[in-house]
Write an enzyme that holds these catalytic residues in place. Structure first.
Site, PDB file in Angstrom:
ATOM      1  N   SER A   1       0.824  -1.220   0.000  1.00 43.67           N
ATOM      2  CA  SER A   1       0.000   0.000   0.000  1.00 43.67           C
ATOM      3  C   SER A   1       0.852   1.260   0.000  1.00 43.67           C
ATOM      4  O   SER A   1       0.454   2.289  -0.563  1.00 43.67           O
ATOM      5  CB  SER A   1      -0.907   0.021   1.226  1.00 43.67           C
ATOM      6  OG  SER A   1      -1.752  -1.104   1.227  1.00 43.67           O
TER       7      SER A   1
ATOM      8  N   TYR B   1       1.556   3.489  -3.039  1.00 39.99           N
ATOM      9  CA  TYR B   1       0.573   4.424  -3.606  1.00 39.99           C
ATOM     10  C   TYR B   1       0.522   5.764  -2.872  1.00 39.99           C
ATOM     11  O   TYR B   1      -0.332   6.594  -3.144  1.00 39.99           O
ATOM     12  CB  TYR B   1      -0.835   3.794  -3.578  1.00 39.99           C
ATOM     13  CG  TYR B   1      -0.898   2.514  -4.376  1.00 39.99           C
ATOM     14  CD1 TYR B   1      -1.071   2.552  -5.757  1.00 39.99           C
ATOM     15  CD2 TYR B   1      -0.755   1.280  -3.761  1.00 39.99           C
ATOM     16  CE1 TYR B   1      -1.096   1.389  -6.497  1.00 39.99           C
ATOM     17  CE2 TYR B   1      -0.790   0.094  -4.498  1.00 39.99           C
ATOM     18  CZ  TYR B   1      -0.959   0.168  -5.864  1.00 39.99           C
ATOM     19  OH  TYR B   1      -0.977  -0.985  -6.602  1.00 39.99           O
TER      20      TYR B   1
ATOM     21  N   GLU C   1      -3.669  -9.006  -2.532  1.00 39.94           N
ATOM     22  CA  GLU C   1      -4.554  -7.847  -2.594  1.00 39.94           C
ATOM     23  C   GLU C   1      -5.958  -8.296  -2.224  1.00 39.94           C
ATOM     24  O   GLU C   1      -6.441  -9.314  -2.722  1.00 39.94           O
ATOM     25  CB  GLU C   1      -4.533  -7.231  -3.995  1.00 39.94           C
ATOM     26  CG  GLU C   1      -3.112  -6.874  -4.412  1.00 39.94           C
ATOM     27  CD  GLU C   1      -3.043  -5.851  -5.542  1.00 39.94           C
ATOM     28  OE1 GLU C   1      -3.891  -4.936  -5.558  1.00 39.94           O
ATOM     29  OE2 GLU C   1      -2.153  -5.979  -6.380  1.00 39.94           O
TER      30      GLU C   1
END
Ligand SMILES: *[C@@H]1O[C@H](CO)[C@@H](O)[C@H](O)[C@H]1NC(C)=O
Ligand SMILES: *[C@@H]1O[C@H](CO)[C@@H](O)[C@H](O)[C@H]1NC(C)=O
Length: 447
Positions: free
Chosen positions: A336, A339, A424
Site C-alpha cells: 500500500s 501508492y 490484494e
C-alpha cells in the site's frame, strides 16, 4: 506543428483579453459602446473561430483559443492567503477563537488542506496549475475530462488510431497539462488511459477539499464577531472524528508491530488517530452478519486524504486495476505504501476494518471483476508471500473480532505460481469497509 495541444494557449491571456475588452466597453461613452462590443466580438472570432453570440455551442479548433469551464469567482485563487499554513483568509474585524485541537491534530489538518501540497500533487501529475489554478477547479470541468477520456477509450477499442491525436488534444484542452518542452504524448493505450483516469480521480478529490474550504469560508463570512480557528473549521468540515492515540496503548503497539513486520525499512510512525466518519458506523452495521474481518492497509496520494475522510473509500465508475473495480487493500504495508506519494517525506495511510466474509481466491489478474462471484463476499488475489497467518492477533472492535497480522512475511508454497507477489484484498461494496485508523508516517530517503 499546428496541432500540438500545448499550443492551445488559453486561459489567462484570454481572460485578460476579455477583461480588457469589457473594461473598454464600460469605460466608454454610449457612442463607443457598440464599437467596443463589435471589436470584442471580432477578437473573439479571430482567436477562437467561434461566434460570441453562439458560444453555447462552442467548438474548439486546433491552434485556437478555447473556452474553459471555471467555477466560482475569478479571484478565487488570489483570495486565498496563506495565513500560517492555514490557507484561510481571516477578516480583521472578526475575533478568531483559539484552536481547540491538540497540536498533532492541528499539524495533520494543516497538512491535508495545504494548498502547496495540492499544487505539488497536481504538478507531479503534469497538470498545468497556471491554466488550472486550485480555486478554479470545477466538477463540470472534471466531468468533461472524463467524457473526453471515454471517447478516447472507444476509439482505442474500435482501433480508430487515426482519431487519437485529435481526441487526445481535446482532452488536453479541457484538462490543461504542462509537459515542459516535451511534446504531449498521444493517449493510445489502455494503461496510459487508466493512468489519466486515476489522475482525474485525484483531481476530483482535490476539488472536494477545495469546496470544503470554500464552504467554511462562506460560513465564516456569515458569522458575527467571533469565528472558529481555521483549523477547527477545516476539521469540522470533514464530519469525521479524529482522536489522537496514546502511544503507550496496547492498540498503538499492535499497529506499530504490524507496520514493522510488513513495511519497508526507514518508515517511521509519527502518530496514529482513531477515525470515526459520521455515517460510516451505521453503514458498516449492514454487514454485521459478515465474519472474517481483517485490519488491512490502504495507501493513497496525500492530496486525496481530506476527501476520503469526508466521503470514505469510494468505488468510482472509472476506478480500475488488476482485480477489477472495487476497493483495494493489502496485508503488507509495503504494498500500500507504494501508492502514498508523500509530501515533504510525510505520508498518510489508513488501516481499515474489512468485512471479508467468504473469500474467493484468484491467482491471475482479472481487471473485469465488478463484484465477488455468487456465494462470495470478497476476492483475494493471493500473493506468493503473506504475513505469517499463524501470528495474527485479534482485537475487538464494536463487539467483533478483527484479525491483525503481526508476523513477518513468509513464502506461501501453494501460491508460488501466482501473478501477484503481495496479496490484494478486494471488496466491491463500499459498505464492507470501515476506516479505523489514520497513520502519519515519515518516509526517509531510499538511500
Ligand atoms: C457566425 O455568424 C455569422 C453571421 O451571423 C455566420 O455567417 C457564421 O456562419 C457564423 N459562424 C459560426 C462558426 O457559427
Ligand atoms: C518498530 O520499529 C521501531 C524502529 O525500529 C522501534 O523503535 C519500535 O519499538 C518497533 N515497535 C514494535 C512494536 O515492534
Amino acid at each position: 506543428m499546428e496541432k500540438s495541444p500545448y499550443k492551445f494557449f488559453v486561459h489567462f491571456s484570454f481572460f485578460l483579453l476579455c477583461t480588457f475588452c469589457l473594461f473598454t466597453i464600460y469605460s466608454a461613452g454610449p457612442s463607443t459602446v457598440d464599437a467596443a462590443i463589435k471589436n470584442f466580438e471580432k477578437k473573439f472570432k479571430d482567436k477562437t473561430k467561434n461566434n460570441w453570440s453562439d458560444r453555447e455551442n462552442f467548438v474548439s479548433h486546433s491552434g485556437k483559443y478555447t473556452l474553459i469551464e471555471v467555477d466560482g469567482d475569478q479571484d478565487a485563487e488570489v483570495k486565498v492567503d496563506t495565513v500560517d499554513g492555514g490557507d484561510v483568509k481571516v477578516k480583521t474585524e472578526q475575533h478568531v477563537l483559539p484552536c481547540t485541537l491538540d497540536e498533532a491534530t492541528q499539524r495533520l489538518i494543516r497538512f491535508i488542506f495545504n494548498n502547496d501540497m495540492f499544487k505539488e500533487a497536481m504538478t507531479s501529475m503534469n497538470l498545468d496549475i497556471k491554466k488550472m489554478p486550485l480555486g478554479k477547479l470545477s466538477k463540470q470541468q472534471i466531468a468533461k475530462g472524463f467524457e473526453a477520456l471515454e471517447l478516447i477509450e472507444a476509439a482505442i477499442k474500435k482501433g480508430e488510431r487515426n482519431k487519437l491525436e485529435e481526441l487526445t488534444s481535446k482532452f488536453f484542452t479541457i484538462i490543461p497539462h504542462n509537459f515542459g518542452r516535451n511534446r504531449p504524448p498521444i493517449i493510445s493505450d489502455d494503461s496510459v488511459l487508466q493512468g489519466k483516469k486515476e489522475m482525474l480521480l485525484v483531481l476530483a478529490d482535490i476539488e472536494i477539499a477545495q469546496s470544503l474550504k470554500a464552504e467554511s469560508e462562506k460560513a465564516k463570512e456569515e458569522m458575527k464577531d467571533t469565528v472558529p480557528h481555521p483549523f477547527d473549521q477545516n476539521y469540522q468540515s470533514l464530519k469525521c472524528k479524529l482522536s489522537l492515540m496514546d502511544k503507550k496503548s496496547k492498540e498503538f503497539k499492535i499497529i506499530e508491530k504490524y507496520l514493522n513486520a510488513t513495511g519497508r525499512k526507514g518508515l517511521t510512525l509519527v502518530d496514529v488517530w482513531e477515525v470515526d466518519r459520521d455515517t460510516e458506523a451505521e453503514r458498516f452495521r449492514e454487514n454485521y452478519a459478515l465474519e472474517n474481518r481483517k485490519l488491512l492497509w490502504h495507501g493513497t496520494n496525500v492530496a486525496v486524504v481530506a476527501a476520503i475522510l469526508k466521503s470514505g473509500l469510494r468505488i468510482m465508475p472509472h476506478s480500475g486495476g488488476r482485480v477489477g473495480r472495487g476497493v483495494y487493500f493489502a496485508s503488507e504495508n509495503i504494498k500500500s505504501a507504494g501508492y502514498v506519494c508523500p509530501s515533504n517525506n510525510i505520508g498518510i495511510m489508513f488501516l481499515n476494518e474489512v468485512a471479508l466474509g467468504k473469500e474467493y481466491t484468484i491467482t491471475q489478474d482479472d481487471s473485469s471483476l465488478r463484484k465477488a462471484p455468487a456465494g462470495y463476499d470478497s476476492v483475494v488475489a493471493r500473493g506468493s508471500q503473506e504475513p505469517d497467518p499463524s501470528k495474527d492477533v485479534f482485537i475487538e472492535l464494536d463487539g467483533k473480532k478483527v484479525a491483525v497480522p503481526q508476523g513477518k512475511v513468509i513464502k506461501q508454497q501453494q501460491y508460488q505460481g501466482s501473478s501477484f507477489f503481495n496479496s490484494e484484498y478486494l471488496i466491491y461494496e463500499e459498505s464492507q469497509c470501515r476506516i479505523r485508523y489514520l497513520l502519519e508516517l515519515k518516509f526517509s530517503s531510499w538511500s
